[in-house]
Scaffold this active site. Structure first.
Site, PDB file in Angstrom:
ATOM      1  N   ARG A 159      30.906  75.249 -38.245  1.00 33.27           N
ATOM      2  CA  ARG A 159      31.335  76.788 -37.633  1.00 33.27           C
ATOM      3  C   ARG A 159      32.453  77.149 -38.488  1.00 33.27           C
ATOM      4  O   ARG A 159      33.050  76.305 -39.219  1.00 33.27           O
ATOM      5  CB  ARG A 159      31.693  76.598 -36.530  1.00 33.27           C
ATOM      6  CG  ARG A 159      30.929  75.919 -35.226  1.00 33.27           C
ATOM      7  CD  ARG A 159      31.694  75.797 -33.845  1.00 33.27           C
ATOM      8  NE  ARG A 159      30.778  75.204 -32.832  1.00 33.27           N
ATOM      9  CZ  ARG A 159      30.407  73.984 -32.674  1.00 33.27           C
ATOM     10  NH1 ARG A 159      31.249  72.946 -33.303  1.00 33.27           N
ATOM     11  NH2 ARG A 159      29.538  73.682 -31.536  1.00 33.27           N
ATOM     12  N   HIS A 163      28.383  82.525 -38.941  1.00 30.43           N
ATOM     13  CA  HIS A 163      27.574  81.544 -38.098  1.00 30.43           C
ATOM     14  C   HIS A 163      25.945  81.862 -38.307  1.00 30.43           C
ATOM     15  O   HIS A 163      24.963  81.123 -37.899  1.00 30.43           O
ATOM     16  CB  HIS A 163      27.613  82.382 -36.515  1.00 30.43           C
ATOM     17  CG  HIS A 163      27.691  81.274 -35.663  1.00 30.43           C
ATOM     18  ND1 HIS A 163      28.824  80.294 -35.443  1.00 30.43           N
ATOM     19  CD2 HIS A 163      26.917  80.962 -34.372  1.00 30.43           C
ATOM     20  CE1 HIS A 163      28.502  79.289 -34.258  1.00 30.43           C
ATOM     21  NE2 HIS A 163      27.505  79.977 -33.890  1.00 30.43           N
ATOM     22  N   LYS A 184      34.306  71.612 -31.245  1.00 29.76           N
ATOM     23  CA  LYS A 184      34.719  72.466 -29.989  1.00 29.76           C
ATOM     24  C   LYS A 184      35.319  71.228 -28.886  1.00 29.76           C
ATOM     25  O   LYS A 184      34.453  70.040 -29.129  1.00 29.76           O
ATOM     26  CB  LYS A 184      33.667  73.311 -29.462  1.00 29.76           C
ATOM     27  CG  LYS A 184      33.763  74.577 -30.129  1.00 29.76           C
ATOM     28  CD  LYS A 184      32.626  75.302 -29.236  1.00 29.76           C
ATOM     29  CE  LYS A 184      32.240  76.766 -29.879  1.00 29.76           C
ATOM     30  NZ  LYS A 184      31.308  77.563 -29.192  1.00 29.76           N
ATOM     31  N   ARG A 239      25.130  78.732 -40.133  1.00 30.37           N
ATOM     32  CA  ARG A 239      24.851  77.780 -39.278  1.00 30.37           C
ATOM     33  C   ARG A 239      23.522  77.783 -38.404  1.00 30.37           C
ATOM     34  O   ARG A 239      22.858  76.631 -38.434  1.00 30.37           O
ATOM     35  CB  ARG A 239      25.952  77.807 -38.197  1.00 30.37           C
ATOM     36  CG  ARG A 239      26.081  76.547 -36.927  1.00 30.37           C
ATOM     37  CD  ARG A 239      27.228  76.586 -36.360  1.00 30.37           C
ATOM     38  NE  ARG A 239      27.216  76.076 -35.015  1.00 30.37           N
ATOM     39  CZ  ARG A 239      27.303  74.779 -34.790  1.00 30.37           C
ATOM     40  NH1 ARG A 239      27.960  74.011 -35.992  1.00 30.37           N
ATOM     41  NH2 ARG A 239      27.367  74.311 -33.523  1.00 30.37           N
ATOM     42  N   TYR A 274      16.802  76.835 -30.940  1.00 30.74           N
ATOM     43  CA  TYR A 274      16.195  76.818 -32.422  1.00 30.74           C
ATOM     44  C   TYR A 274      14.957  76.481 -32.456  1.00 30.74           C
ATOM     45  O   TYR A 274      14.020  76.751 -33.317  1.00 30.74           O
ATOM     46  CB  TYR A 274      17.023  75.763 -33.095  1.00 30.74           C
ATOM     47  CG  TYR A 274      18.395  76.459 -33.285  1.00 30.74           C
ATOM     48  CD1 TYR A 274      18.915  77.311 -34.294  1.00 30.74           C
ATOM     49  CD2 TYR A 274      19.452  75.617 -32.896  1.00 30.74           C
ATOM     50  CE1 TYR A 274      20.089  77.860 -34.311  1.00 30.74           C
ATOM     51  CE2 TYR A 274      20.696  76.264 -33.007  1.00 30.74           C
ATOM     52  CZ  TYR A 274      21.028  77.339 -33.653  1.00 30.74           C
ATOM     53  OH  TYR A 274      22.517  77.746 -33.698  1.00 30.74           O
ATOM     54  N   HIS A 281      26.354  70.005 -30.648  1.00 33.79           N
ATOM     55  CA  HIS A 281      26.491  70.421 -29.366  1.00 33.79           C
ATOM     56  C   HIS A 281      26.431  69.383 -28.459  1.00 33.79           C
ATOM     57  O   HIS A 281      25.974  68.358 -28.485  1.00 33.79           O
ATOM     58  CB  HIS A 281      24.819  71.140 -29.315  1.00 33.79           C
ATOM     59  CG  HIS A 281      24.910  72.409 -30.038  1.00 33.79           C
ATOM     60  ND1 HIS A 281      23.570  73.054 -30.451  1.00 33.79           N
ATOM     61  CD2 HIS A 281      25.631  73.298 -30.296  1.00 33.79           C
ATOM     62  CE1 HIS A 281      23.904  73.896 -31.013  1.00 33.79           C
ATOM     63  NE2 HIS A 281      25.022  74.169 -31.048  1.00 33.79           N
TER      64      HIS A 281
END
Length: 328
Positions: A156, A270, A191, A273, A305, A296
């Site tokens: 990110r 992004h 995150k 990514r 994806y 994730h």
């Protein structure tokens, strides 16, 4: 159905509600205007169905939602209209004019979640291998390393800006990551404070070594931790004045580089990514590994994806299979 340019005679209750949101709730004028348009639409539909506003039932609301959807209104637009109606009937309930809110259980049609934008493999390689002759050599080395880490590691943009050249107590305390050239890895703070280790490919490693060879000469920054070193002095990617690059700066540099490289679409961080995830999944088919690489927490986030991968397969099928092409 009323348009924004047509005024509809409103029920006195609707007018009282508009006064309520304007003077008692003190909502912005633009919001009050939108509420009025919503109530004009509701009044017109109720009049067409020969039903009073206080007699509207959930079956009416669902029918009107279906009408708006078939007329081409988006799910998001319908959701906003329903929100306005729901507030009106909540107020009517407090005023004792209705026994229940007919909008309460009604939802707008689901909005199709757009697929993340990803580059094709050839486009991604074209961007990564582009060399900008107009830039100073150190600037080209820095931007090339940024592209390789974004596309080669799926970082990110916030993770990229938070990278230091080496680990330090300050980096750990402030939640920053760092690069480990010897191990060929990037230690990332993602995150939710979740840390992960991402391997670097040979191209990313080579680009990073080229940048680090000139980084200290250009910015006067440190390549080794010293007591009391500031966050900016340890930043992996910095600008002319030695300050840590911001996400906005990286967006601008990447957009410029993609246009100069001849790509049809301006590229943002992004997108690289997404390209990383899509291309790894296409080659490996290992969804769980892609989840770990991206950081994730939930695999359902990664599953988007698979839709990109299916599009790739569908295009390959349409182009190559003799029974895929229509006659004539």
């Amino acid at each position: 159905m009323p348009s924004q340019g047509v005024s509809v005679s409103l029920d006195p209750l609707a007018l009282r509600y508009l006064d309520h949101v304007r003077f008692e709730k003190r909502l912005a004028e633009r919001t009050c205007t939108l509420y009025r348009l919503d109530l004009e639409r509701l009044s017109a539909m109720a009049a067409e169905a020969s039903v009073a506003l206080t007699a509207v039932q959930p079956i009416h609301i669902r029918r009107w939602v279906a009408q708006m959807h078939s007329a081409g209104r988006s799910g998001r637009g319908i959701a906003l209209i329903l929100s306005g109606w729901r507030g009106f009937y909540t107020w009517l309930g407090r005023e004792g004019r209705v026994s229940s809110n007919p909008v309460q259980g009604v939802r707008a049609p689901k909005v199709a979640k757009p697929l993340p934008k990803a580059l094709g493999v050839d486009e991604a390689v074209q961007l990564a291998e582009h060399e900008e002759a107009q830039d100073a050599p150190w600037l080209e080395a820095r931007d090339a390393a940024m592209v390789e880490l974004l596309y080669g590691c799926g970082l990110r943009v916030g993770e990229l800006t938070g990278l230091d050249v080496v680990p330090s107590d300050t980096a750990l305390q402030q939640g920053r990551g760092w690069v480990d050239l010897q191990a060929g890895e990037v230690q990332v703070q993602g995150k939710g404070g979740k840390r992960r280790t991402v391997p670097m490919g040979s191209q990313a490693l080579a680009a990073l070594e080229r940048w680090l060879a000139v980084r200290s000469q250009v910015t006067g920054m440190l390549n080794a931790p010293v007591p009391g070193a500031s966050s900016a002095s340890l930043a992996l990617f910095a600008g002319r004045h030695g300050t840590r690059l911001t996400a906005q700066s990286i967006w601008q540099r990447l957009k410029r580089r993609s246009l100069l490289a001849g790509l049809a679409t301006p590229v943002h961080p992004h997108m690289l990514r997404h390209s990383f995830a899509s291309h790894v999944l296409q080659s490996s088919g290992d969804l769980r590994a892609v989840q770990e690489l991206l950081g994730h927490a939930n695999i359902t986030t990664t599953q988007v994806y698979t839709r990109l991968d299916f599009q790739h397969l569908a295009k390959a099928y349409d182009a190559a299979h003799p029974r895929a092409k229509r006659k004539g």
